[in-house]
Design a protein around this motif. Structure first.
Motif: not given
Lengths: 299, 345
Positions: A97, A100-101, A104, A123, A171, A175
């Motif tokens: 995360n 990817f977090g 994002t 989200v 995950i 997130l």
């Protein structure tokens, strides 16, 4: 006259403060909104009723087992495997995360595109969705006969009903924590420091490693800690996709429920108390790390 | 190094930020880009730095075409309005950043970097603050650190985006002088953006006045002040009173007073005249000129500043170096202009 009066006015609170400090009296800052006593009282009361008393009940109940009884349940091979899965999968999910977090959050802060508000709302969905719904949806996708699992199974990658499935579910629920903690800090960072780094000759990678990452790392760490904490306690979304095979894909919270279903309250609280201690130690460690990071930049 | 921009066009969607802009900064020159907000001056500066790319046109730095060259390859020092210092780094690390990120082959030794940093701290007059963090500095100090950081990479040119915009008036003035000194000492071709005409006229060798994505005039501060090329320039430089006048055969008629024009030639007919506050004298009511009523009178030493009102309600500000006695609000007088700059209406 005025020049004489001013220092006197200024020195009066000073000396009072100094006296207070010498006597070890708690100094109250003057605040716009009064009522330190009332608010502090409510805070202590609420924390006691909602957090402290239930938690101490866990320890008191498990203490009734005696040390041998406690250890027999809390440190059984099955329980140890469950802790390993719970904390290991939570850590893995938090780490994934983090990546990817961050990406994002980056996209949401730095770019304008159609549907940005929709993405932003998506989200938050894992926050709001009943976790059981998420669990069923993920299982439908990743089970060996599911939409995605069907294509992965021939490649020898099983996700549904394995520890990997647990990580996937964690995950999913973690997130938003990373995105929502990193986002404001990234927005605050501004594009001009990146541009400054570029005009100074830094490559994109150098800019990221030396300029952006250090600036957002405290927020990223906080986000990961929150995602991790949430993942350790996650139950609903995991039990569907995990398959719950003892020693393999059984998480610790499920083990507690299993004990409860067998009317073994003592055993359940023993496992709960162990998890509580581990969680507390880990979060305390993360807090120390954050404090250390903060000191680094202010001294 | 010289900087040349030729036919630069930049649009953001429907908005034209720059329409066909050309200018040249000569070797060692200190150039100001002056204009109101939205005039495209910052966009032009960012295009020179490679932070923005033009839709059309050519940028040459030291004779080299910069097309497609990103900021990191241009060796251009850029100072941001909001400093853009790296908050998590000490002042010394900030200044040394450009050197430490160089590829291994051309990176100076750590010792050499430390020496350079110390040198630059000396130049920006902050010799003892190398170990502080940006948050521990005042605004003026931060901007000086930002300048030192930009100079550390030995840039070919220096670009400054409203370098004093975020500072208070006193600090601005000090930094202004100091920046000019640094420029003269380093001899770097420098271009800075400002919306403050005093700053531009005070600091720059030449001033580029911009409006709505176009260049209105490029000239030395003296020439700009004496011969503004357009009504916009005259108005933007500030202080001038706007009056209606009639042009015929190059002579401007204001309320019966006929004056030669100090601006480019005009067609005959009604025009807009600009008269600066000190370009008036007073006459008794009834004589030719602009009849006004005094609304306020402020005497400072030997000078007097008058706020006067014409019959149609326009305000005209006048400064008199030898004011007669008895100037009180309500008094009717006639203003006789002594010079005028007229432009098409």
């Amino acid at each position: 006259m005025a020049s004489v009066a001013l220092p006197m006015v200024a020195s009066a609170p000073d000396s009072r403060q100094a006296l207070g400090m010498r006597l070890g009296i708690l100094q109250r800052q003057r605040s716009i909104i009064p009522g330190f006593g009332v608010t502090m009282g409510i805070t202590v009361f609420a924390l006691s009723v909602i957090v402290l008393i239930p938690l101490s009940a866990v320890f008191i109940t498990s203490a009734g087992l005696g040390w041998d009884g406690f250890a027999a349940t809390a440190f059984s091979r099955r329980a140890l495997a469950a802790y390993r899965l719970s904390f290991g999968a939570a850590a893995a999910a938090a780490a994934i995360n983090a990546v990817f977090g961050l990406i994002t959050a980056w996209v949401l802060v730095r770019y304008d595109f159609t549907g940005k508000r929709l993405v932003s709302a998506l989200v938050d969905l894992p926050f709001a969705l009943p976790t059981a719904v998420a669990g069923i949806a993920l299982t439908a996708l990743y089970a060996p006969n599911g939409w995605i699992g069907r294509w992965l199974a021939p490649l020898g990658i099983d996700i549904g009903f394995t520890p990997r499935g647990v990580v996937v579910a964690l995950i999913f629920v973690g997130l938003p924590f990373v995105v929502r903690t990193v986002e404001p800090v990234l927005a605050d960072l501004g594009a001009d420091v990146e541009e400054a780094a570029a005009t100074l000759g830094a490559s994109r990678l150098q800019t990221f490693v030396h300029v952006i990452l250090p600036a957002i790392s405290p927020a990223l760490l906080t986000g990961c800690a929150l995602a991790f904490a949430r993942a350790v306690g996650e139950y609903g979304s995991v039990i569907f996709i995990a398959g719950n095979m003892p020693f393999r894909s059984e998480i610790a919270p499920l083990l507690i429920v299993v004990q409860l279903e067998q009317y073994n309250t003592g055993g359940a609280t023993a496992i709960a108390a162990t998890m509580l201690v581990i969680s507390f130690v880990l979060l305390f460690g993360i807090n120390l790390l954050q404090g250390w990071q903060r000191r680094l930049r202010t001294t | 190094m010289s900087v040349t921009a030729t036919g630069v066009i930049k649009t953001f969607g429907d908005y034209t930020a720059l329409s066909n802009v050309s200018l040249e900064a000569r070797e060692g020159e200190f150039l100001a880009l002056l204009g109101p907000s939205g005039s495209g001056k910052t966009t032009l500066l960012r295009i020179l730095a490679g932070l923005e790319f033009p839709d059309a046109g050519q940028i040459l730095i030291g004779g080299e075409d910069m097309a497609g060259r990103p900021a990191r390859d241009r060796r251009v020092g850029f100072v941001f309005q909001q400093y853009a210092l790296f908050r998590h780094m000490t002042v010394a690390d900030n200044i040394g950043f450009g050197l430490t990120v160089r590829p291994r082959g051309s990176r100076p030794a750590t010792r050499e970097i430390a020496r350079r940093v110390a040198e630059l701290l000396e130049l920006v007059q902050l010799p003892d603050l190398g170990r502080r963090y940006p948050a521990q500095l005042s605004g003026g100090q931060r901007q000086r650190v930002a300048l030192a950081r930009a100079l550390a990479v030995e840039p070919r040119i220096l670009l400054l985006d409203e370098p004093f915009g975020a500072l208070d008036a006193k600090v601005r003035k000090d930094l202004r002088r100091w920046l000019r000194e640094v420029h003269d000492r380093t001899g770097l071709t420098s271009i800075f953006v400002t919306h403050d005409q005093d700053e531009a006229l005070d600091l720059a060798d030449r001033v580029v006045v911009m409006d709505h994505g176009c260049i209105e005039q490029i000239d030395t501060p003296e020439a700009l002040w004496d011969r503004p090329a357009s009504a916009f320039v005259c108005d933007f430089l500030g202080g001038a009173n706007r009056v209606a006048a009639i042009a015929s055969d190059g002579i401007i008629d204001v309320g019966g007073i006929r004056l030669p024009n100090h601006a480019p030639a005009l067609q005959d007919g009604p025009v807009t005249g600009f008269i600066r506050p000190h370009e008036f004298s007073l006459a008794a009511p009834g004589s030719p000129g602009i009849p006004v009523t005094i609304r306020r009178c402020l005497r400072t030493g030997a000078q007097a500043a008058l706020e006067t009102e014409t019959h149609d309600g326009a305000i005209i500000e006048v400064t008199l170096s030898e004011p007669p006695a008895g100037l009180v609000p309500g008094l009717t007088q006639v203003l006789v202009p002594t010079a005028i700059r007229a432009y098409p209406v």
